[in-house]
Write an enzyme that holds these catalytic residues in place. Structure first.
Site, PDB file in Angstrom:
ATOM      1  N   HIS A 119       0.812  -1.229   0.000  1.00  0.00           N
ATOM      2  CA  HIS A 119       0.000   0.000   0.000  1.00  0.00           C
ATOM      3  C   HIS A 119       0.837   1.267   0.000  1.00  0.00           C
ATOM      4  CE1 HIS A 119      -3.693  -2.393   1.724  1.00  0.00           C
ATOM      5  NE2 HIS A 119      -3.442  -2.658   0.467  1.00  0.00           N
ATOM      6  N   CYS A 127       3.841  12.668  -7.316  1.00  0.00           N
ATOM      7  CA  CYS A 127       3.072  13.591  -8.162  1.00  0.00           C
ATOM      8  C   CYS A 127       1.704  12.972  -8.444  1.00  0.00           C
ATOM      9  CB  CYS A 127       3.854  13.819  -9.457  1.00  0.00           C
ATOM     10  SG  CYS A 127       2.879  14.629 -10.743  1.00  0.00           S
ATOM     11  N   GLY A 190      -2.025  -9.297  12.539  1.00  0.00           N
ATOM     12  CA  GLY A 190      -2.592  -7.967  12.763  1.00  0.00           C
ATOM     13  C   GLY A 190      -3.351  -7.398  11.579  1.00  0.00           C
ATOM     14  N   SER A 192      -7.275  -7.429   9.613  1.00  0.00           N
ATOM     15  CA  SER A 192      -8.670  -7.854   9.707  1.00  0.00           C
ATOM     16  C   SER A 192      -9.041  -8.788   8.553  1.00  0.00           C
ATOM     17  CB  SER A 192      -9.596  -6.631   9.718  1.00  0.00           C
ATOM     18  OG  SER A 192      -9.330  -5.814   8.604  1.00  0.00           O
ATOM     19  N   ALA A 234       0.717  -8.970  18.515  1.00  0.00           N
ATOM     20  CA  ALA A 234       1.884  -9.274  17.683  1.00  0.00           C
ATOM     21  C   ALA A 234       3.146  -9.352  18.536  1.00  0.00           C
ATOM     22  CB  ALA A 234       2.031  -8.195  16.611  1.00  0.00           C
TER      23      ALA A 234
HETATM   24  P1  OAD Z   1      -7.516  -3.157  10.221  1.00  0.00           P
HETATM   25  O1  OAD Z   1      -7.619  -1.949  11.086  1.00  0.00           O
HETATM   26  O2  OAD Z   1      -8.644  -3.478   9.312  1.00  0.00           O
HETATM   27  O3  OAD Z   1      -7.275  -4.437  11.127  1.00  0.00           O
HETATM   28  C1  OAD Z   1      -6.323  -4.437  12.147  1.00  0.00           C
HETATM   29  C2  OAD Z   1      -6.357  -5.782  12.817  1.00  0.00           C
HETATM   30  O4  OAD Z   1      -5.320  -5.800  13.785  1.00  0.00           O
HETATM   31  C3  OAD Z   1      -7.669  -6.097  13.545  1.00  0.00           C
HETATM   32  O5  OAD Z   1      -8.135  -7.371  13.131  1.00  0.00           O
HETATM   33  C4  OAD Z   1      -7.267  -6.103  15.031  1.00  0.00           C
HETATM   34  O6  OAD Z   1      -7.983  -7.079  15.785  1.00  0.00           O
HETATM   35  C5  OAD Z   1      -5.796  -6.461  14.944  1.00  0.00           C
HETATM   36  N1  OAD Z   1      -4.989  -5.968  16.069  1.00  0.00           N
HETATM   37  C6  OAD Z   1      -5.199  -4.890  16.866  1.00  0.00           C
HETATM   38  N2  OAD Z   1      -4.204  -4.761  17.748  1.00  0.00           N
HETATM   39  C7  OAD Z   1      -3.329  -5.781  17.518  1.00  0.00           C
HETATM   40  C8  OAD Z   1      -2.097  -6.184  18.097  1.00  0.00           C
HETATM   41  N3  OAD Z   1      -1.537  -5.500  19.105  1.00  0.00           N
HETATM   42  N4  OAD Z   1      -1.466  -7.268  17.578  1.00  0.00           N
HETATM   43  C9  OAD Z   1      -2.025  -7.973  16.559  1.00  0.00           C
HETATM   44  N5  OAD Z   1      -3.187  -7.623  15.983  1.00  0.00           N
HETATM   45  C10 OAD Z   1      -3.838  -6.557  16.446  1.00  0.00           C
HETATM   46  O7  OAD Z   1      -6.128  -3.020   9.411  1.00  0.00           O
HETATM   47  P2  OAD Z   1      -5.650  -3.787   8.091  1.00  0.00           P
HETATM   48  O8  OAD Z   1      -6.163  -5.178   8.081  1.00  0.00           O
HETATM   49  O9  OAD Z   1      -4.195  -3.566   7.999  1.00  0.00           O
HETATM   50  O10 OAD Z   1      -5.647   0.403   3.364  1.00  0.00           O
HETATM   51  O11 OAD Z   1      -6.392  -2.951   7.001  1.00  0.00           O
HETATM   52  C11 OAD Z   1      -6.110  -3.180   5.666  1.00  0.00           C
HETATM   53  C12 OAD Z   1      -6.159  -1.891   4.887  1.00  0.00           C
HETATM   54  O12 OAD Z   1      -7.384  -1.201   5.128  1.00  0.00           O
HETATM   55  C13 OAD Z   1      -5.107  -0.880   5.284  1.00  0.00           C
HETATM   56  O13 OAD Z   1      -3.846  -1.107   4.688  1.00  0.00           O
HETATM   57  C14 OAD Z   1      -5.696   0.401   4.805  1.00  0.00           C
HETATM   58  C15 OAD Z   1      -7.088   0.207   5.332  1.00  0.00           C
HETATM   59  O14 OAD Z   1      -8.076   0.971   4.771  1.00  0.00           O
HETATM   60  C16 OAD Z   1      -5.518   1.552   2.692  1.00  0.00           C
HETATM   61  O15 OAD Z   1      -5.434   2.632   3.251  1.00  0.00           O
HETATM   62  C17 OAD Z   1      -5.461   1.341   1.214  1.00  0.00           C
END
Ligand code: OAD
Length: 249
Positions: A119, A127, A190, A192, A234
């Site tokens: 990402h 730009c 970590g 979703s 994590a």
């Molecule tokens: P999310 O915010 O959707 O999910 C984060 C996950 O981390 C959740 O399932 C939590 O339960 C888990 N979590 C929280 N604290 C934690 C910890 N200490 N250790 C392990 N896990 C933990 O984030 P992403 O899955 O990364 O994209 O989201 C994917 C994409 O959606 C992001 O890259 C971003 C977002 O919109 C863009 O901006 C294009």
């Protein structure tokens, strides 16, 4: 934490590891996640107002300022013990490739050698018309929020991250798909497991016969299918795994 029986043997038997990380990987460093109910960014802001090309076209200053705040947050935090445990684990395997949805560069700052950023990176500015990188010195010496782009007369400086509705960097996704087919063990940490195509990677690994280990305090759509689903943070899970792996070798 106590690891499930057979986990360290399964990890120790693997040669090629792929680690997919999401926002939860950075949570213990102090970078907010997106979808956690209270603290997640998307609980406070609407992604369509801040993380789409249309939002940037309509309100470039609002988007620029929001990302500037997030950049400041990222610059002020440090990798945690879990990031360093992943670096330490590298020596046990033929390869350990990190594929991250995070834009904060914390894996690289911890010292991980192979990191694929799906990402983009929030510290990079590009730009809006050409996608070419813009030097920080240009940003600092040019007015405007955002400043005009040096690469195109109609372009503006914008964050070098992927927004909703945009494609992932082609090379990064291609490399991630090659690595996921090659790996014999995949961690999903970590995330979703909701945002595709990144979310599909652990399922591709399962189909290809790899052992899949999830680390997340909360269950996801992957939990029931993963060979091991560790309900832990994590930092907790990775430091324990790294220490037990070192003891067993
Ligand atoms: P999310 O915010 O959707 O999910 C984060 C996950 O981390 C959740 O399932 C939590 O339960 C888990 N979590 C929280 N604290 C934690 C910890 N200490 N250790 C392990 N896990 C933990 O984030 P992403 O899955 O990364 O994209 O989201 C994917 C994409 O959606 C992001 O890259 C971003 C977002 O919109 C863009 O901006 C294009």
């Amino acid at each position: 934490m106590k690891l499930p029986a057979g986990l360290i043997t399964a990890i120790g038997d693997a040669r090629k590891i792929l680690v997919l990380t999401g926002a939860g990987m950075s949570a213990e460093s102090g970078v907010p996640t997106f979808r956690d109910a209270q603290s997640g960014l998307w609980a406070k802001f609407r992604p369509e107002d801040l993380a789409t090309p249309e939002a940037f076209m309509d309100h470039p200053q609002t988007v620029w300022d929001w990302y500037a705040e997030r950049r400041e947050n990222v610059a002020s935090v440090s990798p945690h013990a879990g990031h360093f445990a992943l670096v330490e684990m590298e020596r046990h395997f033929e390869s350990l490739c990190l594929v991250t949805q995070n834009v904060d560069g914390l894996h690289q700052r911890a010292g991980s050698h192979e990191v694929i950023e799906l990402h983009g990176n929030i510290m990079r500015t590009i730009c809006s018309k050409t996608g070419k990188t813009i030097d920080n010195s240009w940003i600092q010496s040019h007015p405007g929020r955002p400043p005009a782009s040096p690469h195109h007369r109609k372009g503006l400086a914008r964050p070098g991250v992927v927004w909703f509705g945009e494609s992932l960097p082609e090379y990064a996704m291609k490399r991630a798909l090659v690595k996921i087919q090659e790996c014999d063990l995949c961690f999903s940490i970590g995330t979703s497991t909701l945002v595709h195509p990144a979310a599909s990677l652990p399922f591709v690994a399962l189909d290809a016969g790899a052992v899949v280990i999830e680390v997340n305090p909360v269950r996801t759509s992957l939990s029931a299918m993963a060979h091991f689903s560790l309900q832990a943070t994590a930092a907790d899970a990775l430091t324990t795994i790294s220490a037990e792996l070192a003891d067993s070798s």
